[in-house]
Design a protein around this motif. Structure first.
Motif, PDB file in Angstrom:
ATOM      1  N   GLY A 115       4.441   1.756  -5.427  1.00 22.56           N
ATOM      2  CA  GLY A 115       4.509   0.956  -4.215  1.00 22.56           C
ATOM      3  C   GLY A 115       3.301   1.160  -3.343  1.00 22.56           C
ATOM      4  N   ALA A 116       3.324   0.501  -2.188  1.00 25.46           N
ATOM      5  CA  ALA A 116       2.150   0.469  -1.313  1.00 25.46           C
ATOM      6  C   ALA A 116       1.693   1.853  -0.877  1.00 25.46           C
ATOM      7  CB  ALA A 116       2.465  -0.384  -0.078  1.00 25.46           C
ATOM      8  N   GLU A 117       2.620   2.817  -0.805  1.00 20.03           N
ATOM      9  CA  GLU A 117       2.236   4.152  -0.343  1.00 20.03           C
ATOM     10  C   GLU A 117       1.216   4.811  -1.274  1.00 20.03           C
ATOM     11  OE1 GLU A 117       5.754   4.570  -3.079  1.00 20.03           O
ATOM     12  OE2 GLU A 117       5.194   3.262  -1.400  1.00 20.03           O
ATOM     13  N   ASP A 118       1.177   4.383  -2.539  1.00 19.35           N
ATOM     14  CA  ASP A 118       0.224   4.950  -3.496  1.00 19.35           C
ATOM     15  C   ASP A 118      -1.060   4.146  -3.599  1.00 19.35           C
ATOM     16  OD1 ASP A 118       1.738   7.141  -4.253  1.00 19.35           O
ATOM     17  OD2 ASP A 118       2.715   6.098  -5.899  1.00 19.35           O
ATOM     18  N   LYS A 252      -2.938  -8.285  -5.631  1.00 13.91           N
ATOM     19  CA  LYS A 252      -2.837  -8.766  -4.251  1.00 13.91           C
ATOM     20  C   LYS A 252      -2.309  -7.662  -3.327  1.00 13.91           C
ATOM     21  CE  LYS A 252      -0.617 -12.623  -3.690  1.00 13.91           C
ATOM     22  NZ  LYS A 252       0.499 -13.598  -3.468  1.00 13.91           N
ATOM     23  N   GLU A 253      -1.239  -6.989  -3.772  1.00 11.18           N
ATOM     24  CA  GLU A 253      -0.658  -5.915  -2.967  1.00 11.18           C
ATOM     25  C   GLU A 253      -1.676  -4.788  -2.755  1.00 11.18           C
ATOM     26  OE1 GLU A 253       3.316  -3.009  -2.958  1.00 11.18           O
ATOM     27  OE2 GLU A 253       2.751  -4.106  -4.782  1.00 11.18           O
ATOM     28  N   LEU A 254      -2.380  -4.428  -3.816  1.00 14.72           N
ATOM     29  CA  LEU A 254      -3.390  -3.378  -3.726  1.00 14.72           C
ATOM     30  C   LEU A 254      -4.528  -3.780  -2.797  1.00 14.72           C
ATOM     31  CD1 LEU A 254      -4.808  -0.762  -4.708  1.00 14.72           C
ATOM     32  CD2 LEU A 254      -5.652  -2.092  -6.677  1.00 14.72           C
ATOM     33  N   PHE A 255      -4.993  -5.014  -2.951  1.00  9.56           N
ATOM     34  CA  PHE A 255      -6.119  -5.474  -2.135  1.00  9.56           C
ATOM     35  C   PHE A 255      -5.787  -5.407  -0.649  1.00  9.56           C
ATOM     36  CE2 PHE A 255      -8.745  -8.645  -0.039  1.00  9.56           C
ATOM     37  CZ  PHE A 255      -9.999  -8.323  -0.523  1.00  9.56           C
ATOM     38  N   LEU A 256      -4.591  -5.841  -0.283  1.00  6.42           N
ATOM     39  CA  LEU A 256      -4.198  -5.820   1.122  1.00  6.42           C
ATOM     40  C   LEU A 256      -4.145  -4.394   1.667  1.00  6.42           C
ATOM     41  CD1 LEU A 256      -1.451  -8.596   1.194  1.00  6.42           C
ATOM     42  CD2 LEU A 256      -3.752  -8.694   2.163  1.00  6.42           C
TER      43      LEU A 256
END
Length: 357
Positions: A115-118, A252-256
């Motif tokens: 998830g985003a925390e990583d 996309k999630e990583l880029f943001l």
């Protein structure tokens, strides 16, 4: 006897035809599978083996060659939306006796996708540190190499875990405050000015060249990342797309995360804390992250060795693998007093690399 010979010839011919037929079929209908097979073959030829390491429920995928010796291990961190295989062209020119480890960054290829925390820079640094401990790489100091996003991670890692490292090389690193905007950064600023983050999120797939979804968009990405883009057959482009498109949601999630306020200037914020010997390599024609970032690092860390490559863009490992391998080896080799003047020690054909003093 003649019939037996004829049957043998037919059987032998059939055995020879089958691989050719499989190759042609894969190239026409499953080019993405063929590209993965090509990388498998290239890894084997270079002596790299794919391995897995676990830390709790988290899985790391990496390729390695050799074993820990008297010289520092090289740990290589790839950039956004790439994989451990992006280092294959460089590995070709590195000595076989050098212990080499190329890891899939968090969420990429065979490494766990959480998830985003990583996916923030500090989150990735924590996971890479976890990986280092999981394979015992922290028992002796190693040399860390990172490019683009991986360069941001490598620089912050050097600031947070200096005891782990014998040195660090940053190749066109992200995470700085650049005096000049690149073509890519200009595009991002235009997108930000056009609306809030929600607008950027909604139009990311269509507007960010690093997340292509069509052959033309992939062509545009290659033109952005390379000073001299490779001329690839349409089926190869299709294969690259087939392997990328299923991951576009993750990209996309990583880029943001990495362009968000907590990560965008992570390397800049951590520069004063870097104490390891530092090498910076940058393509002068970089359109993704402007080469002016090299001067930023040099100003903050005057002892850093900065190499600028003429006629080279953002993808240094792809465009100049032999040069990058040589620069790494030169930096890792024991230096006599006075040998730090890179220009005086150039070999024929090395005039495209210039040291910033």
């Amino acid at each position: 006897m003649e019939l037996s010979a004829a049957k043998t010839a037919m059987l032998t011919g059939g055995i020879l035809v089958l691989p050719v037929l499989a190759f042609v079929t894969s190239f026409l209908f499953w080019p993405g599978v063929l590209l993965k097979g090509y990388n498998w073959f290239w890894r084997r030829r270079l002596g790299l083996q794919v391995r897995f390491s676990h830390s709790g429920s988290y899985r790391f995928c990496y390729s390695s060659r050799g074993s820990v010796g008297t010289e520092p291990t090289l740990l290589l961190l790839h950039g956004f939306s790439a994989s451990k295989d992006m280092w294959l062209p460089v590995a070709k020119f590195l000595p076989r006796n050098r212990h080499l480890v190329c890891v899939d960054m968090p969420g990429h290829e065979g490494t766990s996708r959480t998830g985003a925390e990583d996916y923030s820079i500090l989150g990735q640094v924590a996971r890479i540190h976890q990986f280092v401990r999981s394979i015992g790489l922290d028992r002796t100091p190693f040399h860390l190499v990172g490019t683009s996003m991986g360069g941001n991670v490598a620089g912050v890692y050097a600031a947070c875990h200096p005891a782990d490292l014998s040195g660090v090389t940053l190749v066109c690193p992200a995470g700085l405050v650049y005096p000049a905007d690149s073509r890519f950064i200009t595009l991002l600023r235009e997108l930000e000015q056009s609306g809030a983050d929600q607008n950027l999120d909604q139009n990311l797939d269509q507007n960010i060249p690093l997340i292509p979804s069509t052959p033309q968009a992939l062509d545009d990405m290659l033109a952005l990342c390379c000073h001299t883009p490779p001329k690839l057959p349409r089926q190869v482009l299709r294969g690259l797309l087939d392997n990328r498109i299923p991951n576009n949601g993750f990209y996309k999630e990583l880029f943001l995360q990495i362009v968000g306020p907590d990560s965008r200037n992570s390397l800049q914020d951590h520069l004063p804390l870097i104490s390891s010997p530092l090498q910076v390599v940058w393509g002068r024609e970089d359109q993704v992250l402007d080469v002016s970032g090299a001067a930023v690092i040099k100003a903050a860390l005057p002892q850093a060795r900065v190499e600028l490559l003429d006629d080279c863009g953002h993808s240094v490992a792809l465009e100049r693998p032999r040069k990058l391998a040589k620069l790494l080896q030169d930096f890792l080799s024991p230096q006599e007093p006075g040998d730090r003047n890179f220009l005086s020690s150039q070999e024929p054909g090395d005039a495209d690399a210039k040291k910033v003093s």
